[in-house]
Scaffold this active site. Structure first.
Site, mmCIF file in Angstrom:
data_model
loop_
_atom_site.group_PDB
_atom_site.id
_atom_site.type_symbol
_atom_site.label_atom_id
_atom_site.label_comp_id
_atom_site.label_asym_id
_atom_site.label_seq_id
_atom_site.Cartn_x
_atom_site.Cartn_y
_atom_site.Cartn_z
ATOM 1 C CG LEU A 70 -1.995 -1.033 1.366
ATOM 2 C CD1 LEU A 70 -2.733 -0.887 2.692
ATOM 3 C CD2 LEU A 70 -2.963 -0.941 0.201
ATOM 4 C CG ASP A 71 0.686 4.174 -3.119
ATOM 5 O OD1 ASP A 71 1.425 3.238 -3.470
ATOM 6 O OD2 ASP A 71 -0.035 4.821 -3.904
ATOM 7 N NE ARG A 72 5.837 8.178 4.856
ATOM 8 C CZ ARG A 72 7.052 8.321 5.346
ATOM 9 N NH1 ARG A 72 8.104 7.981 4.624
ATOM 10 N NH2 ARG A 72 7.240 8.812 6.561
#
Length: 256
Positions: A70-72
């Protein structure tokens, strides 16, 4: 999510959604990188390894396999593999599309269709860590496909709540493809700068992850509901719970 769920203590505290000898499912906090990056900030993978080492008093290095990312700035359900066999089999489940992921997002405006599928070619610029839509056949470009459905709109705020099902797992895929149709995600500082204000939290959440257990073959369902804060709170919490129940039962809410 269930307030009685077992939690990993420490900083940041996070909920355990599923755990056995082979798997660890957690609710990823926002603004933590999934794995070590150039920022040098604490990352989820190593935080969880350290937690396993302490909780089970394991000597030496702890194995924990990264199955998906998952993106930050994105939070929600994630699964990790505690054994190499589980990691290998889950990787195959991802490749064979026997691994389901459902996201919810708040976007600016109203998508041109209440329900639709998007197919684009995406190219990542490693230098700037940004992704752009490019013509099909562009060297290095990769096909990206998703389906979306509008779950609700807020005319006053000019925002829409959408469900997204990914059919490919490209970096920043949802963010880029929704921006491409003129509906960037609320709070997205990379792909919606003309719409969003600095400091706003991106409204993208991993609501559901489902797959056959790599060892027992039983169905595993991870559900994580977004926090009841703006802009998620523009819609009643029951919207998220009903969608989670639907996808757990084998439906996707994208057929009608």
């Amino acid at each position: 999510m269930n307030p009685d769920a077992k939690r990993i203590t420490g900083e940041p505290a996070m909920a355990i959604l599923f755990e056995d000898n082979h798997l660890l499912g957690v609710e990823k906090p926002v603004n933590i990188p999934t794995q070590e990056d150039a920022s040098g900030d604490p990352d989820l993978l190593n935080l969880l390894k350290n937690d396993l080492k302490e909780r089970y008093q394991k000597p030496g290095n702890v194995f924990l396999g990264l199955v998906h990312r998952l993106d930050r700035p994105v939070g929600g359900a994630m699964i990790f593999a505690k054994t190499s066999k589980a990691a290998s089999r889950l990787a195959e489940a991802v490749r064979s599309r026997n691994f389901s992921k459902t996201y919810v997002a708040v976007v600016h405006g109203i998508p041109p269709q209440r329900q639709g599928s998007l197919t684009d070619t995406l190219l990542k610029d490693e230098r700037t860590n940004t992704v752009s839509v490019v013509p099909k056949g562009t060297p290095g470009g990769k096909e990206a496909r998703l389906e979306y459905k509008v779950l609700g709109t807020s005319a006053k705020d000019q925002l829409s709540l959408v469900q997204v099902e990914l059919h490919t797992g490209r970096p920043h895929q949802i963010r880029v493809q929704m921006s491409q149709i003129g509906c960037p995600l609320y709070g997205d500082q990379k792909y919606g700068t003309t719409y969003n204000k600095p400091g706003q939290q991106i409204a993208l959440w991993s609501l559901y992850v489902g797959f056959p257990h790599p060892i027992t073959k039983d169905q595993v369902d991870l559900v994580s509901l977004p926090p009841h804060i703006h802009p998620w709170s523009l819609w009643e919490e029951g919207v998220y719970g009903r969608l989670a129940a639907l996808v757990k039962s084998g439906g996707h809410g994208l057929e009608n």
